[in-house]
Every structure is written in structure tokens, then in C-alpha cells.
Design a protein around this motif. Structure first.
Motif, PDB file in Angstrom:
ATOM      1  N   VAL A   3     -29.074   6.676 -15.814  1.00  0.00           N
ATOM      2  CA  VAL A   3     -29.472   4.977 -16.244  1.00  0.00           C
ATOM      3  C   VAL A   3     -28.678   4.899 -17.548  1.00  0.00           C
ATOM      4  CG1 VAL A   3     -31.521   4.272 -16.829  1.00  0.00           C
ATOM      5  CG2 VAL A   3     -31.298   5.177 -15.165  1.00  0.00           C
ATOM      6  N   ASP A   4     -28.754   5.526 -18.356  1.00  0.00           N
ATOM      7  CA  ASP A   4     -27.604   4.775 -19.778  1.00  0.00           C
ATOM      8  C   ASP A   4     -26.429   5.411 -19.654  1.00  0.00           C
ATOM      9  OD1 ASP A   4     -30.324   6.852 -21.514  1.00  0.00           O
ATOM     10  OD2 ASP A   4     -30.073   4.726 -20.823  1.00  0.00           O
ATOM     11  N   GLN A   5     -25.688   5.720 -18.375  1.00  0.00           N
ATOM     12  CA  GLN A   5     -24.461   5.868 -18.577  1.00  0.00           C
ATOM     13  C   GLN A   5     -23.994   6.289 -19.038  1.00  0.00           C
ATOM     14  OE1 GLN A   5     -22.528   1.315 -18.490  1.00  0.00           O
ATOM     15  NE2 GLN A   5     -23.606   0.999 -16.452  1.00  0.00           N
ATOM     16  N   GLU A   6     -24.404   7.623 -19.434  1.00  0.00           N
ATOM     17  CA  GLU A   6     -23.533   9.297 -20.706  1.00  0.00           C
ATOM     18  C   GLU A   6     -23.815   9.803 -19.175  1.00  0.00           C
ATOM     19  OE1 GLU A   6     -27.081   9.941 -22.614  1.00  0.00           O
ATOM     20  OE2 GLU A   6     -27.080   8.564 -24.358  1.00  0.00           O
ATOM     21  N   LEU A   7     -22.704  10.128 -17.955  1.00  0.00           N
ATOM     22  CA  LEU A   7     -22.241  11.221 -17.152  1.00  0.00           C
ATOM     23  C   LEU A   7     -21.125  11.035 -17.073  1.00  0.00           C
ATOM     24  CD1 LEU A   7     -25.514  11.227 -14.657  1.00  0.00           C
ATOM     25  CD2 LEU A   7     -25.336  12.458 -16.403  1.00  0.00           C
ATOM     26  N   GLY A   8     -20.506  12.164 -16.748  1.00  0.00           N
ATOM     27  CA  GLY A   8     -18.727  12.104 -16.590  1.00  0.00           C
ATOM     28  C   GLY A   8     -19.038  11.789 -15.369  1.00  0.00           C
ATOM     29  N   ILE A   9     -17.780  11.496 -14.628  1.00  0.00           N
ATOM     30  CA  ILE A   9     -17.290  11.129 -13.398  1.00  0.00           C
ATOM     31  C   ILE A   9     -17.725  12.052 -12.472  1.00  0.00           C
ATOM     32  CG2 ILE A   9     -15.503  10.822 -11.767  1.00  0.00           C
ATOM     33  CD1 ILE A   9     -14.328  10.173 -13.833  1.00  0.00           C
ATOM     34  N   SER A  10     -18.011  13.043 -12.625  1.00  0.00           N
ATOM     35  CA  SER A  10     -18.097  14.451 -11.326  1.00  0.00           C
ATOM     36  C   SER A  10     -19.574  14.537 -11.411  1.00  0.00           C
ATOM     37  CB  SER A  10     -17.545  15.459 -11.942  1.00  0.00           C
ATOM     38  OG  SER A  10     -18.568  16.112 -12.550  1.00  0.00           O
ATOM     39  N   ASP A  11     -20.447  14.575 -11.912  1.00  0.00           N
ATOM     40  CA  ASP A  11     -21.855  14.011 -12.170  1.00  0.00           C
ATOM     41  C   ASP A  11     -21.945  12.879 -11.643  1.00  0.00           C
ATOM     42  OD1 ASP A  11     -22.684  16.375 -15.238  1.00  0.00           O
ATOM     43  OD2 ASP A  11     -22.337  16.878 -13.007  1.00  0.00           O
ATOM     44  N   THR A  12     -21.259  11.775 -11.798  1.00  0.00           N
ATOM     45  CA  THR A  12     -22.263  10.894 -11.658  1.00  0.00           C
ATOM     46  C   THR A  12     -21.903  10.610 -10.403  1.00  0.00           C
ATOM     47  OG1 THR A  12     -21.166   9.451 -13.180  1.00  0.00           O
ATOM     48  CG2 THR A  12     -21.880   7.588 -12.037  1.00  0.00           C
ATOM     49  N   ILE A  13     -21.039  11.041  -9.542  1.00  0.00           N
ATOM     50  CA  ILE A  13     -20.349  10.668  -8.696  1.00  0.00           C
ATOM     51  C   ILE A  13     -21.974  11.474  -7.486  1.00  0.00           C
ATOM     52  CG2 ILE A  13     -19.340  11.558  -6.228  1.00  0.00           C
ATOM     53  CD1 ILE A  13     -16.741  11.003  -8.607  1.00  0.00           C
ATOM     54  N   ALA A  14     -21.920  12.959  -8.110  1.00  0.00           N
ATOM     55  CA  ALA A  14     -22.765  14.184  -7.404  1.00  0.00           C
ATOM     56  C   ALA A  14     -24.324  13.030  -7.233  1.00  0.00           C
ATOM     57  CB  ALA A  14     -23.419  14.814  -8.534  1.00  0.00           C
ATOM     58  N   VAL A  15     -24.523  11.929  -8.145  1.00  0.00           N
ATOM     59  CA  VAL A  15     -25.710  11.955  -8.470  1.00  0.00           C
ATOM     60  C   VAL A  15     -26.240  10.684  -6.937  1.00  0.00           C
ATOM     61  CG1 VAL A  15     -27.461  10.161  -9.924  1.00  0.00           C
ATOM     62  CG2 VAL A  15     -26.480  12.344 -11.047  1.00  0.00           C
ATOM     63  N   ASP A  16     -24.730  10.293  -7.074  1.00  0.00           N
ATOM     64  CA  ASP A  16     -24.458   8.902  -6.779  1.00  0.00           C
ATOM     65  C   ASP A  16     -24.794   9.709  -5.122  1.00  0.00           C
ATOM     66  OD1 ASP A  16     -22.171   6.725  -8.391  1.00  0.00           O
ATOM     67  OD2 ASP A  16     -24.309   6.756  -7.755  1.00  0.00           O
TER      68      ASP A  16
END
Length: 251
Positions: free
Chosen positions: A14-27
Motif C-alpha cells: 500500500v505504501d509502495q515500499e516493496l521491491g519489483i519482484s515482491d510487487t509483481i508477486a503481490v500483483d
């Protein structure tokens, strides 16, 4: 990455603090998990609320003057420190704001929801009725005795169903007070285990019974016919669910 790991990453997402790989995994996970999508919306709402109600602090004028007086008077030195001076003051204001937001957020998130408070009230009421042996104000296995007993004591008439043939005999009823109002409680038994069935008018959209566990007890909540129902017992979950389904089929 499994479901529980995704849940733990949602605040940072939510706070846009994740790295690219984690963001993709959550998406990717959100695309197939309705529970996580719901939790994401809850966290987004909480974040927006905190930002909306955030308290901002500015350095008082007397503090600004004291710092300015304490700085070197030499023109070149003053010039070199001027930008630093105001940056330092701004940083102090930002830090105070962040501390206020963190404190407000922790306080907000630590407060129980209305649903959690009601659940605690239900469990306390159930335990209290067992401890003081006050399961029933009116003791009867006859629904034609129990139902009229509530007349004049409540501003609604609770449905009373006889489930003795299905293994859940009615043993009585009582009044209780929950969530700021008087409610009806019907008491059933199954293999000597009491079941407290709380009933009061409601318009919540809980058509499908929802089960939860609290302090060793099982609770099931649903709404039908304009009435809120909460069943609570130490019965096994499947037995309490059978009671609820049987009650629904006989109502």
C-alpha cells in the motif's frame, strides 16, 4: 510465495515500499485471491483515513528566532547555513508530523472494530450464563410457552422453533443486553451442551452463516427475515453448523 506471506506484505505494498519482484508477486496473487483484495481495500481505506486526519506541527516563531540568533553572524557563514537552517526546521516539523501519524495510526489500529466488540460481548454473555447458572428466565420445552413470555418485554417477537425431533431440544429463554439494546436469547441443548441463540432485529447483509472461534467457543452469525442471529456454544463446529442449518430449514 504463499497466502500468509502476501498478507504480511500488503502494508508495504500500500505504501509502495516493496521491491519489483515482491510487487509483481503481490500483483499476481491479488488477481486470484478475493480475500487479499478485500484486505488490500481495508488497508488502503485505513491509510487514507490516517492521512486525512494527520496532525501537522510547525516550529513556533520564538524557536525560529532563537535558532537564527544562535547561528554565525558572518555574512558568508550565514549565507552557507541559511539553507541548512530552514531545512533543519522543516525536518523537525516533518519528524513531529511523522511521530503524530505513527501514534495516531497505532491507536486507530489497536481499537477493536464494532464487530469485534460485539463478539466479545456475546462470549462474555454466554460464559456469564453458564457460570451463574442463569441460562433461562423462562424454563420450558414448549415453544408456545417460551414465545409468549417475551411479549411486552421486547419491541419485537423472536421466532421460536421446536427442534427436539432433530436432537436440539428447547429448554427455555431469557432476556439479555447486547450492543446497547435488549435482545432475546433462546436456549437449546445437544448432548447436554447448551446453545445460546441470540436474536434481535437487524438489516445486516449476512445471508450466509459466518463461523468464527473465540476463547474456545464457536459462534455462527447470519441474518434472515429481518433478524440478526448469533448461535454460540462449545459444541464442535460441525455440530453447531448442523444446528444452524436445521434451524433454517424449520423456520
Amino acid at each position: 510465495m504463499d497466502h500468509n506471506e502476501i498478507i504480511e506484505l500488503l502494508p508495504a505494498y500500500v505504501d509502495q515500499e516493496l521491491g519489483i519482484s515482491d510487487t509483481i508477486a503481490v500483483d499476481n496473487h491479488l488477481g486470484s485471491c478475493s480475500e487479499c483484495r478485500h484486505e488490500l481495500e481495508v488497508q488502503k481505506s485505513a491509510s487514507a483515513q490516517l492521512k486525512k486526519n494527520a496532525i501537522y506541527f510547525e516550529a513556533p516563531a520564538h524557536l525560529v528566532r532563537r535558532i537564527q540568533v544562535a547561528l554565525p553572524r558572518n555574512r558568508s557563514q550565514h549565507s552557507s547555513f541559511k539553507g541548512w537552517n530552514f531545512s533543519w526546521l522543516n525536518a523537525g516539523a516533518v519528524m513531529a508530523t511523522l511521530l503524530a501519524v505513527v501514534w495516531s495510526g497505532s491507536l486507530y489500529l489497536s481499537l477493536p472494530s464494532a464487530r469485534e466488540r460485539l463478539t466479545e460481548e456475546l462470549v462474555s454473555s454466554h460464559v456469564r450464563s453458564l457460570q451463574v447458572e442463569h441460562l433461562s428466565d423462562v424454563i420450558s420445552t414448549d415453544k408456545h410457552t417460551v414465545k409468549p413470555w417475551f411479549n411486552g418485554k421486547l419491541n419485537f417477537s423472536p421466532p421460536v422453533v421446536d427442534l427436539a425431533a432433530q436432537g436440539f431440544p428447547l429448554v427455555g429463554g431469557r432476556l439479555d443486553y447486547l450492543d446497547g439494546r435488549s435482545v432475546a436469547v433462546l436456549v437449546y441443548r445437544h448432548n447436554q451442551h447448551p446453545i445460546n441463540l441470540y436474536i434481535w432485529p437487524g438489516t445486516d447483509s449476512v445471508a450466509t452463516p459466518q463461523t468464527q472461534n473465540r476463547q474456545g467457543f464457536h459462534l455462527i452469525h447470519w441474518v434472515t427475515g429481518g433478524m440478526n442471529y448469533w448461535a454460540i456454544s462449545e459444541l464442535a463446529t460441525n455440530e453447531l453448523e448442523f444446528f444452524v442449518s436445521t434451524l433454517g430449514s424449520q423456520s
